[in-house]
Design a protein around this motif. Structure first.
Motif, PDB file in Angstrom:
ATOM      1  N   VAL A  17     -12.817  -0.014   5.948  1.00 52.51           N
ATOM      2  CA  VAL A  17     -11.933  -0.018   4.968  1.00 52.51           C
ATOM      3  C   VAL A  17     -12.669  -0.908   3.507  1.00 52.51           C
ATOM      4  O   VAL A  17     -13.250  -1.884   3.704  1.00 52.51           O
ATOM      5  CB  VAL A  17     -10.481  -0.791   5.209  1.00 52.51           C
ATOM      6  CG1 VAL A  17      -9.774  -0.913   3.825  1.00 52.51           C
ATOM      7  CG2 VAL A  17      -9.880  -0.231   6.431  1.00 52.51           C
ATOM      8  N   LEU A  61      -3.772  -0.130  -3.579  1.00 50.04           N
ATOM      9  CA  LEU A  61      -3.320  -1.206  -3.345  1.00 50.04           C
ATOM     10  C   LEU A  61      -2.800  -2.053  -4.499  1.00 50.04           C
ATOM     11  O   LEU A  61      -3.662  -1.910  -5.592  1.00 50.04           O
ATOM     12  CB  LEU A  61      -4.043  -2.238  -2.166  1.00 50.04           C
ATOM     13  CG  LEU A  61      -3.748  -3.519  -2.333  1.00 50.04           C
ATOM     14  CD1 LEU A  61      -2.806  -3.655  -1.353  1.00 50.04           C
ATOM     15  CD2 LEU A  61      -5.183  -4.339  -1.614  1.00 50.04           C
ATOM     16  N   GLN A  75       0.784  -1.119   0.067  1.00 46.49           N
ATOM     17  CA  GLN A  75       0.014  -0.102  -0.051  1.00 46.49           C
ATOM     18  C   GLN A  75       0.976   1.227  -0.050  1.00 46.49           C
ATOM     19  O   GLN A  75       1.931   1.367   0.598  1.00 46.49           O
ATOM     20  CB  GLN A  75      -0.936   0.074   1.312  1.00 46.49           C
ATOM     21  CG  GLN A  75      -2.090  -1.027   0.990  1.00 46.49           C
ATOM     22  CD  GLN A  75      -2.899  -0.860   2.378  1.00 46.49           C
ATOM     23  OE1 GLN A  75      -2.439  -0.517   3.482  1.00 46.49           O
ATOM     24  NE2 GLN A  75      -4.333  -0.920   2.142  1.00 46.49           N
ATOM     25  N   VAL A 133      -8.300   2.051  -2.414  1.00 40.93           N
ATOM     26  CA  VAL A 133      -8.657   1.802  -1.108  1.00 40.93           C
ATOM     27  C   VAL A 133      -9.137   3.051  -0.706  1.00 40.93           C
ATOM     28  O   VAL A 133      -8.849   4.328  -0.873  1.00 40.93           O
ATOM     29  CB  VAL A 133      -7.330   1.535  -0.383  1.00 40.93           C
ATOM     30  CG1 VAL A 133      -7.473   1.296   1.123  1.00 40.93           C
ATOM     31  CG2 VAL A 133      -6.395   0.488  -1.048  1.00 40.93           C
ATOM     32  N   LYS A 181      -3.053   6.192   2.338  1.00 43.79           N
ATOM     33  CA  LYS A 181      -3.115   4.774   1.551  1.00 43.79           C
ATOM     34  C   LYS A 181      -4.492   4.868   0.700  1.00 43.79           C
ATOM     35  O   LYS A 181      -5.478   4.597   1.186  1.00 43.79           O
ATOM     36  CB  LYS A 181      -3.237   3.556   2.530  1.00 43.79           C
ATOM     37  CG  LYS A 181      -1.894   3.812   3.536  1.00 43.79           C
ATOM     38  CD  LYS A 181      -1.960   2.570   4.699  1.00 43.79           C
ATOM     39  CE  LYS A 181      -0.767   2.333   5.586  1.00 43.79           C
ATOM     40  NZ  LYS A 181      -0.563   3.594   6.433  1.00 43.79           N
ATOM     41  N   ILE A 183     -11.841  -1.982  -0.413  1.00 45.65           N
ATOM     42  CA  ILE A 183     -11.063  -2.118  -1.555  1.00 45.65           C
ATOM     43  C   ILE A 183     -11.784  -2.544  -2.736  1.00 45.65           C
ATOM     44  O   ILE A 183     -12.528  -3.453  -2.644  1.00 45.65           O
ATOM     45  CB  ILE A 183     -10.158  -3.217  -0.912  1.00 45.65           C
ATOM     46  CG1 ILE A 183      -9.341  -2.848   0.263  1.00 45.65           C
ATOM     47  CG2 ILE A 183      -9.067  -3.666  -1.902  1.00 45.65           C
ATOM     48  CD1 ILE A 183      -8.337  -4.038   0.866  1.00 45.65           C
ATOM     49  N   TYR A 202      -5.981  -1.819  -6.919  1.00 47.22           N
ATOM     50  CA  TYR A 202      -7.167  -1.624  -6.617  1.00 47.22           C
ATOM     51  C   TYR A 202      -7.203  -0.323  -5.550  1.00 47.22           C
ATOM     52  O   TYR A 202      -5.992   0.285  -5.199  1.00 47.22           O
ATOM     53  CB  TYR A 202      -7.482  -2.805  -5.066  1.00 47.22           C
ATOM     54  CG  TYR A 202      -7.468  -4.196  -5.603  1.00 47.22           C
ATOM     55  CD1 TYR A 202      -8.625  -4.758  -5.895  1.00 47.22           C
ATOM     56  CD2 TYR A 202      -6.205  -4.731  -5.783  1.00 47.22           C
ATOM     57  CE1 TYR A 202      -8.709  -6.136  -6.441  1.00 47.22           C
ATOM     58  CE2 TYR A 202      -6.364  -6.100  -6.603  1.00 47.22           C
ATOM     59  CZ  TYR A 202      -7.628  -6.806  -6.595  1.00 47.22           C
ATOM     60  OH  TYR A 202      -7.707  -7.964  -7.321  1.00 47.22           O
TER      61      TYR A 202
END
Length: 867
Positions: A145, A94, A10, A73, A91, A147, A71
């Motif tokens: 979170v 990913l 990340q 995030v 972050k 994703i 991905y």
């Protein structure tokens, strides 16, 4: 069936490949690219061959069909509010090798983190809790979170690019590889600055004064090259705050001997943050006068009805914390709290944590110290870089291993060529062939020396004997062919004025000049009190060049000898219209593709203010050649523009108020007037200061503005253009195999380490006498004129020999250096301006007000005032 992810990481989101420029409204929208960056036409062959090494390490990729998965995030708090801080909130992306089990994942993360440690400061009324805080306390935070799948990035796109095709995703794939290196450095606790990383190791630290330290680290980036994928590894330096006691930093920063000499008002902007507390400033009152309410329980101290006790920060730490303070009582405290909830710490208890970046501009002394202490001879640079590539064990990284990537441990061998230096023409029709990129004027005369009859010396420095200086300058000028009469007068500054502001000092001096001279002088020699960054310089140049139209030369001599005076005369002769030397083929009009067709050469650069100063406008400068078929004489056009904008906004400006139709019109008219009424049929553009992500903007938007300016003059036949970007800010170095010295001047490389498709080459025109030479990296974006590789490389090499201020070949073509000088010098004009919205002389650029530069006086506007 795709295999499961074999690794992930990340990091912050990558920047866009081509960020859109910020432009004023009249610049219009950037059209879809009409021109593509040209492909390489071939390779050069002239010059003697030489065996070289480059700081590129060959990379092999075994798993060509591997795919990176990107991905997005999203991290939010329990109330769905997005996390935007620089820690967890950074972050955003990913990357994995192979896919995750699902395209979208949602889960909850609970982080337990320390919010106070032993020695925490009293916080606005609640320091009684310090007994609890002396033990490490924790608090939990819950995050949501999400994703979600964003893109597939095939590793194969790199191999396609290496074969010369314009593969999609190539930059994305290279970026993922670079991110892997950044992540590895982050895991080692390094400071990351773009593609460079820095260790917390005092062996890498160099004190440059003022509480600032140079920290040596490494730059690393993957690059597609003609010889395959390579890892470019180079020594890099960033500036950090000198770690240690805060008081030591403030003393060093202000060059103060002891705390009582500190200007605490200045100290306010020198406080920075560390890992424990963010320092937001200094208290207004000293430690022993700074009261706050202390809640006391089970205390022997008598106070009224259990109300909080008013106590000073000094008493709190000495009596309640039993910490001995030796010098803090009469000093301000550090405020490590929040704007509405201050939290104070005595200075002597605070230490600056290591690896905190210092982002302000260095002083001239700091910069000189850094350069002096950071120099590395070529063998040392080779050793340091090869040791690093071995020690960092990149091949062991699980993500690189999963991608089948391995990296060679030795420098890449490269074939180079050394171009022959061009022959120069001096006075008395004398020819000279430079040796090792250098020449001199010992027993030689300038090609076309000027005559100085009306001039004066003004002295802002009490240390200079101006009578001796003027005699020596006259004698040296005579030897170089310049006739200089005795100065009309020597004007010393009244000592009473030395404490006045720079603008006032300059105004007083010009009052003296007008009183003592019968008319405007041809030239003024100005002696400044400081060698570098004198505050007198900007106001002096503005007054002399824009108000009075007088050419001036500023000096601050420490030793007056023939070499020093010759260098001064090189500048004076150029500013007043003389020519020091020409290329022999230039004087005889034998330059290929230029001799028969009117050709204009442009050098373009944009100078930006100090980091963090968004109120300072950027300065755009373009110099254009004049008096075709010469390529050594130039005239500059300079404008302010929106802060930090790299694309030049004023190339074509038909809608501007007043008589300013833009930079290009000014230069085109000047070319026509000085070239016997010939209009340029060819224009060669050298653009400095742009990165590869901005090449398309130069090739399409800026070039379009130049063409529109030409058409605005009612011209139908548009000139042919050759557009070349000149870069010095890169990390490729060239070395002679087995030799202790730098590569010879004229070394050119256009194979193996260059781009697999685009037309670029490296040229080291200068003789590197100290440290390790950095070649210029030239990118040919467009060539409608049709130069052969040899003709273009030799022309660019020759343009490193026409810099009138110097007696050596310079590291990049002269037009680019002139543009840089013009931008810097005229940028000093507005150094003391008020940039508030109410200040005068503003022009609207888009929605922002940008202060305009004063126009140069007609007497100097056509001159090489910037020399």
């Amino acid at each position: 069936m795709e295999k499961e992810a074999s690794g992930s990481l990340q990091l912050p989101p990558p920047p866009p490949i081509i960020p859109p420029p910020v432009k004023p409204e009249n610049m219009g929208q950037l059209d879809p690219p009409k021109r593509s960056i040209m492909s390489r036409r071939g390779f050069g062959s002239t010059g003697r061959h030489i065996s070289l090494l480059a700081n590129h390490f060959l990379v092999s990729v075994k798993h060509q069909n591997e795919i990176f998965y990107q991905y997005s995030v999203s991290i939010s708090y329990e109330d769905k509010k997005a996390v935007e801080n620089k820690g967890i909130g950074r972050k955003k992306s990913l990357y994995t090798v192979g896919p995750l089990p699902q395209n979208k994942l949602e889960f909850t993360v609970v982080l337990e983190e320390s919010f106070a440690k032993h020695g925490s400061p009293p916080q606005n009324g609640s320091p009684s809790e310090s007994s609890k805080r002396s033990k490490r306390s924790f608090q939990s935070k819950t995050y949501n979170v999400e994703i979600s799948f964003a893109a597939k990035i095939p590793l194969k796109s790199i191999s396609l690019a290496l074969q010369g095709s314009e593969a999609q995703n190539t930059q994305d794939a290279l970026r993922v590889l670079d991110i892997i290196l950044r992540q590895q450095a982050a895991n080692r606790g390094c400071l990351l600055v773009r593609q460079s990383f820095f260790h917390d190791d005092s062996r890498n630290f160099t004190d440059v004064g003022g509480g600032v330290t140079g920290c040596r680290g490494f730059h690393s980036s993957f690059r597609p090259t003609h010889g395959g994928l390579s890892l470019n590894m180079d020594v890099s330096t960033t500036m950090i705050l000198t770690p240690g006691p805060v008081i030591d930093f403030i003393l060093a920063n202000q060059n103060a001997r002891e705390p009582r000499n500190i200007d605490w008002g200045k100290g306010q902007d020198k406080a920075h943050s560390n890992k424990e507390f963010k320092i937001i400033g200094l208290s207004e009152k000293p430690c022993n006068q700074l009261f706050f309410p202390l809640k006391v329980k089970n205390s022997d101290i008598e106070h009224d009805g259990g109300q909080p006790l008013e106590i000073t920060v000094y008493e709190y730490f000495t009596k309640h914390r039993n910490i001995e303070l030796t010098y803090s009582a009469y000093m301000p405290c550090i405020d490590a709290g929040k704007p509405k909830r201050p939290s104070y710490l005595p200075l002597e208890l605070c230490t600056l944590v290591s690896l905190q970046r210092y982002t302000k501009a260095l002083s001239s002394l700091q910069r000189a110290s850094l350069v002096e202490k950071s120099r590395q001879k070529p063998p040392e640079r080779i050793r340091v870089v090869t040791d690093a590539i071995r020690n960092y064990c990149y091949d062991d990284d699980p993500l690189l291993a999963a991608s089948g990537i391995s990296i060679e441990k030795k420098l890449t061998q490269v074939d180079g060529r050394v171009l022959e230096a061009p022959k120069l023409k001096f006075g008395n029709n004398e020819d000279f062939l430079p040796r090792n990129g250098r020449w001199n004027f010992n027993n030689k005369q300038f090609l076309t020396p000027i005559r100085i009859e009306r001039w004066a010396v003004v002295n802002f420095s009490g240390r200079c004997d101006t009578s001796h200086l003027s005699r020596e300058l006259i004698n040296c000028g005579r030897n170089k062919g310049i006739h200089i009469d005795r100065p009309h007068t020597l004007i010393e500054e009244d000592p009473q004025h030395r404490r006045s502001s720079p603008v006032v000092r300059v105004d007083r001096m010009f009052e003296n000049i007008l009183a003592k001279l019968p008319g405007p002088p041809q030239f003024l020699l100005c002696v400044l009190p400081e060698r570098k960054n004198s505050e007198i310089y900007g106001p002096w140049k503005k007054k002399s060049l824009s108000e009075f139209g007088i050419a001036t030369q500023c000096i601050s001599p420490t030793k007056i000898n023939d070499q020093y005076l010759t260098n001064v005369l090189l500048k004076i002769n150029s500013k007043l219209g003389g020519t020091n030397s020409l290329l022999a083929i230039e004087q005889s009009s034998r330059i290929p593709l230029i001799k028969d067709t009117p050709t204009m050469i442009l050098g373009m650069d944009v100078s930006h203010g100090s980091p963090g100063r968004s109120d300072i406008p950027s300065i755009a400068a373009v110099v254009g050649s004049r008096s075709w078929p010469l390529i050594s004489r130039y005239r500059a056009a300079v404008r302010t523009q929106s802060s930090k904008v790299e694309m030049i906004e004023s190339l074509h400006n038909p809608l501007a108020n007043g008589d300013d139709d833009g930079i290009m019109r000014e230069l085109l008219v000047d070319f026509y007037q000085t070239s016997n009424g010939r209009k340029p049929a060819q224009i060669i553009v050298f653009r400095d200061g742009v990165s590869e992500s901005q090449f398309n903007q130069v090739l399409n938007w800026e070039l379009d503005q130049m063409i529109k300016a030409f058409q605005h003059l009612d011209e139908v036949d548009v000139p042919k253009f050759t557009v070349v970007v000149a870069q010095k800010n890169h990390h490729t170095k060239l070395f002679q195999a087995g030799a202790p010295e730098n590569v010879p001047p004229g070394t050119v490389v256009d194979t193996k380490i260059v781009h697999p498709r685009n037309y670029d080459f490296y040229l080291c025109a200068q003789a590197g006498m100290i440290g390790t030479s950095r070649p210029a990296h030239y990118h040919v974006l467009l060539d409608e004129i049709g130069f052969s590789p040899d003709d273009l490389q030799n022309l660019i090499h020759s343009l490193s020999y026409v810099y009138q201020r110097s007696t050596s070949a310079i590291s990049i073509v002269a037009p680019v250096c002139y543009a840089h000088l013009a931008a810097q010098q005229m940028g000093q004009f507005i150094k003391f301006e008020d940039f508030s919205e109410t200040s005068s002389g503003l022009t609207m650029v888009g929605t922002a007000a940008v202060p305009q530069l004063p126009r140069l006086h007609k007497n100097v506007a056509h001159s090489m005032f910037f020399c």
